[in-house]
Design an enzyme around this catalytic site. Sequence first.
Site, PDB file in Angstrom:
ATOM      1  CB  SER A 217      86.724  62.754  11.956  1.00 30.99           C
ATOM      2  OG  SER A 217      86.728  61.391  12.201  1.00 30.99           O
ATOM      3  N   GLY A 218      85.525  62.356  15.137  1.00 28.93           N
ATOM      4  CA  GLY A 218      85.881  61.941  16.496  1.00 28.93           C
ATOM      5  C   GLY A 218      85.433  62.925  17.551  1.00 28.93           C
ATOM      6  CB  THR A 222      78.166  58.842  15.810  1.00 28.65           C
ATOM      7  OG1 THR A 222      78.676  59.217  14.541  1.00 28.65           O
ATOM      8  CG2 THR A 222      77.292  57.624  15.661  1.00 28.65           C
ATOM      9  CG  ASN A 267      85.628  58.135  15.890  1.00 26.23           C
ATOM     10  OD1 ASN A 267      85.653  57.282  16.782  1.00 26.23           O
ATOM     11  ND2 ASN A 267      84.535  58.773  15.520  1.00 26.23           N
ATOM     12  CB  SER A 270      85.523  57.162  11.906  1.00 25.28           C
ATOM     13  OG  SER A 270      85.310  58.283  11.106  1.00 25.28           O
ATOM     14  CB  SER A 271      79.995  58.236  10.715  1.00 25.12           C
ATOM     15  OG  SER A 271      79.636  58.249  12.059  1.00 25.12           O
ATOM     16  N   GLY A 497      82.547  63.885  10.003  1.00 23.72           N
ATOM     17  CA  GLY A 497      83.124  65.170  10.417  1.00 23.72           C
ATOM     18  C   GLY A 497      84.247  65.617   9.503  1.00 23.72           C
ATOM     19  CD  GLU A 499      87.925  61.868   7.250  1.00 16.04           C
ATOM     20  OE1 GLU A 499      87.710  61.402   8.378  1.00 16.04           O
ATOM     21  OE2 GLU A 499      87.925  61.177   6.219  1.00 16.04           O
TER      22      GLU A 499
END
Length: 1184
Positions: A217-218, A222, A267, A270-271, A497, A499
């Site tokens: 994540s981050g 994306t 993030n 973050s998605s 991602g 996490e």
Amino acid sequence: MSGQGAQGGWAGPFPAACTPPAPPGYLSSVFFPFPAVGKAFCFLLQFVFFNKGLVCRRRVPAWCVPASACPLPGLMPFPGHGGEVVPTQCPLDGSTGLRPVSQSPGTRARAMEADPPVLATVGVGDLVLLDPLSEESLLSNLRERFLHKEIYTYIGNVVISVNPYCPLPIYSAEMVEQYCNGNFYALKPHIYAIAEDAYSSLRDRDRDQCILITGESGAGKTEASKLVMSYVAAVCSKGAEVTKVKEQLLQSNPVLEAFGNAKTIRNNNSSRFGKYMDVEFDFKGEPLGGLISNYLLEKSRVVQHVKNERNFHIFYQLLAGASDPLLKRLKLQRDCRHHGYLGDEDPRLPGMDDATNFQAVQDAMRIIGFSEAEVTQLLEVTAVVLKLGDLQLSSQFQASGMEACGIQNMQVLRDICELIGLRESVLEQALCSRTMEAKQEKVVTALSVAQGYFGRDALAKNIYSRLFDWLVTRINESIQVTTGERRKVMGVLDIYGFEIVKDNSFEQFIINYCNEKLQQIFILMTLKEEQEEYFREGIAWTPVTFFDNGIICDLIESGKGGILALLDEECLRPGTVSPATFLAKLDQAFGNHKHYESRKSQSDRRITDTSLPSTCFRVHHYAGKVTYNATGFIEKNMDQLYRGLAQAMWQAKHTLLRSLFPDGDPKKASLKMPPTAGFQFKASISTLMKNLYSKNPNYIRCIKPNESQAPGLFTDELVRNQVRYLGLLENVRVRRAGYAYRQPYQPCLERYRLLSTHTWPRWAGTARDGVQALFSDLDILPEELAYGHTKVFIRTPRTLFDLEERRRRQVEELATLIQKTYRGWRCRTQYQLMRKSQILISAWFRGHVQKKRYQHTKRAVLLIQACARGWKSRRLLRELKHQKRCHQAAAIISAYWKGYKTRKEYTKYFRSGAMARLANFIYRRLLQKFFLGLKNNLPPLTVSDRSWPPAPYRFLANANEELKTIFYHWKCKKYRDQLSLEKRAALQTKLCASELFKGKKARYGPSVPEPFQGDYVGLQKNPKYQKLQAAAQGKLVLADAVRKVNQANGKMTPQLLLLTKEHVILADPKATQPKVVISLSDIRATSVTRFSDGLLVLHLKEQTGTGGTKGDVLLVSDHVIEVVTRLHQALLETTRQALNLQIADQFSTQFKKSSIAVTVVQGPKGHLGPVCKKKGKKMEVLVC
Ligand SMILES: Nc1ncnc2c1ncn2[C@@H]1O[C@H](COP(=O)(O)OP(=O)(O)OP(=O)(O)O)[C@@H](O)[C@H]1O
Ligand SMILES: [Mg+2]
């Protein structure tokens, strides 16, 4: 890229010029009857068909590029070519185009040799070339590059991207241009290179592609996916329709990010959902549309988020960006702290302007095709979710003493109900109580406050996640391809991602499971499959060890007894279920599993780890150990929403909200448990995997350089960890030890056979022998090649590149040859055609000229002939006429002569008076003819018809007039003869009247048509007049009613007048006895006026003693003409004397021995009858 090898294609990114071989002998057999040209042309067509991209964009013969396509004068229109151009005329169609000033392939190759950017950048651009290769060197290479803002590094065709956390000037339009047609190895490592490779491979080789972007994540997934999309959008064509599609595809990002992304500790954007987007292209590589699939949104965030994180962006954007009236309509407060679900912290984020983003989201929705109503409804539902968080419940006690919950702030409930068009009581009941149906009985139980909050949150989460699903479906409606044409697909996967958070729950478990699966794909395709292929092909190979995470995937997803299956089992099990029972189940199943840990399994192994609480279990993921809190797993997996709440939402009048809850329709109510969240996710991930396996994968491995999202900060430990779990080192080792590219013999031979005279144009042996002969002829180092059972392997990309470069040069030469041959053939054919045409035209022309000349001459000859013939004919005619005249003259002369002679002879025999007799004879003949003509042409016998034919000869005019008169008289006589005696007498009387009065008295005219009746009083028939009849003695001529003027005073008295052949008798009409009897012989004269009156004066002789008159008798009769006429006739008959008739205006009458002068005066128009006025010895008579 071993996966590609399996598909029979090259296992690496190709320069765009690398094209797959044509099917052997495919076109040459069917093309062109001319063998030499046909062969060359077939090659050209193969070249064109299997390099559509070249045709479409860049490898078109330079002279075919229209001048208009050139952006700047003097520059090549297509990027990547460089150099200058000169205007040239296309020999095919004569159009003017631009031709590059020749830059020999050798020059290009040398230029690249001199500056190979992969090698000549900071550190090493491709880790395959790293020397020495170790974890440390790899790390320091990444670090060095990162610190020099070189964030992309290759491992072969895999791109490693290290998140810079700051904007870099490497995504400009110029960069797009560079990578658009550049060579993968000739440019610096860049995400655009992999995007270009995927796109050109899709367009030119017709292979579906997928771009797998993985990382924590981050790490920048994306952003990477957006860069790929924007690159593809930039390089494909620019038509209006295409631009619209591209815009729609790109604009789906801000909308989905607003609703599906949130700030997390790792993030800021973050998605919180997984996204896989299939972009669909047509055969030219132009985007047609797309299809988005979304995976499990982290909906728990709607109702709860940890400190320093945020709820989904859209809530903050709505509050910051909406206008005051909109906020008022949505019943929201601008301050986030007023809304329960948004927390108390300051929501602002550095570098993120929620208000501007809200505007951008609205604009994006409009571009995608959302209607105003849809946008409004979307915002209303979003507001409802927020408002649900504001609902406060309080504890109330029922009469039974049981605890129940109630709404504390009814205004919020009212607001929600107003927004969604629902009765408050319905929502209140659904929130505070639960209805259970059992055996057709409904049992309503009150909820506790905790249960009430659970229901409220479940409702909010459900509304939001369903709204998100609706959003994706709606976007798909707009961007989906509706045409049925064949499409090529490029899938871009951007999923949440890996996490590890403080309190990992079901969501993290799902996210990490998904990442395990993606890692598995990577391992399978790049490490395992590749090594297995070497074994299969019999290539000498020292195995490279790597970690295969299949065991972890099995632990989670195994259908027989994976964690997800056990969780489902626990959810569906009757009886009490709790996190403890679930944990116990896991412990029982995986107590001895290498990648599973729990308090129980640890204590079994006599390990004590205080960081693992008793309610948690730990999974050793490929990317690290994650401790999951089992609490909440069951609820989240079941994803329960009280049926009452779903039904309440279904009852709402709000169209969008209602459509989100079809399960709330009581008619569709089912008692079956819906599939669990875990089950659904597993199924969708399995579909995704199948989808990805079916496509050619391209990898972007994102690395996060630090935890603090700081630019320029490279935390070794963090990156080392990622390098390890991503298996980058193994990846490099496999690539280094192995062969960069492979291809089955047949396609390889087809592709490169043109490089050797042994194999070109035809190779008779096996494909493998052909490839060996080819490569030995090309002087390629033996260590660069390995011959497997079915494929040839090439060790370094450079060799392949060299091969491609040689092929490209050869293709150019062949293309030139084809062009040369084709142009020659074309010119020849054209020349022959022109020659044939010219001969035909000149033949036609000559023929035409001759025909015209002939016709001209013919016309002239005919004219001359005509003139000559005319002249001859005229001359002949003249002669003939002359002859004829001579003959006639001769005939006349001879006739005269003969006549003369005959007459001379004749007179000898006849009398000399013959002439007069002849004349008499002729005269009589004429008369005879005239009379016969008259006889046949006599005019009609009608008396009134006085017509007569004219005289035919003047000498007959007098005779004709005489005849006319005779004929008329004869006609009249004939007419008279046929008349009866009475009629004749009447006509004679009329004739007599005419003689007396015609032209003398006005009254005569009107009297002509009136027949004379004689007896106007019916004397003969009326017995009353017997005495008068006796007096008339059968000699009555006329009886009339008259008025007698008294000469004494001029008055008039009615009298009966009888005229007999001897007398005139006047009688009183009443007495019917003769009063005055005058003998006809006593009448001296008679006077009448010339007017149309009936005045009649009978002048008597002076010594008359008859009658009883005192003088002349003045009478007024309506039949004065008849009276006078008959009197005249009677007198003539009796006395043989005619009546002395005076027609005058003045006359004198005798009265008692004196005379009275009577003057007749015509009265005014319309005056009736004579009126007599006596004045002394004068009497004035006014007549009509
Ligand atoms: N190429 C880049 N250039 C500049 N900044 C970048 C780049 N890639 C990522 N970033 C920065 O990093 C942040 C996080 O990136 P991104 O949202 O793509 O991460 P992610 O991998 O998608 O994370 P998650 O899994 O949480 O969704 C971005 O908001 C951006 O600020
Ligand atoms: Mg993301």
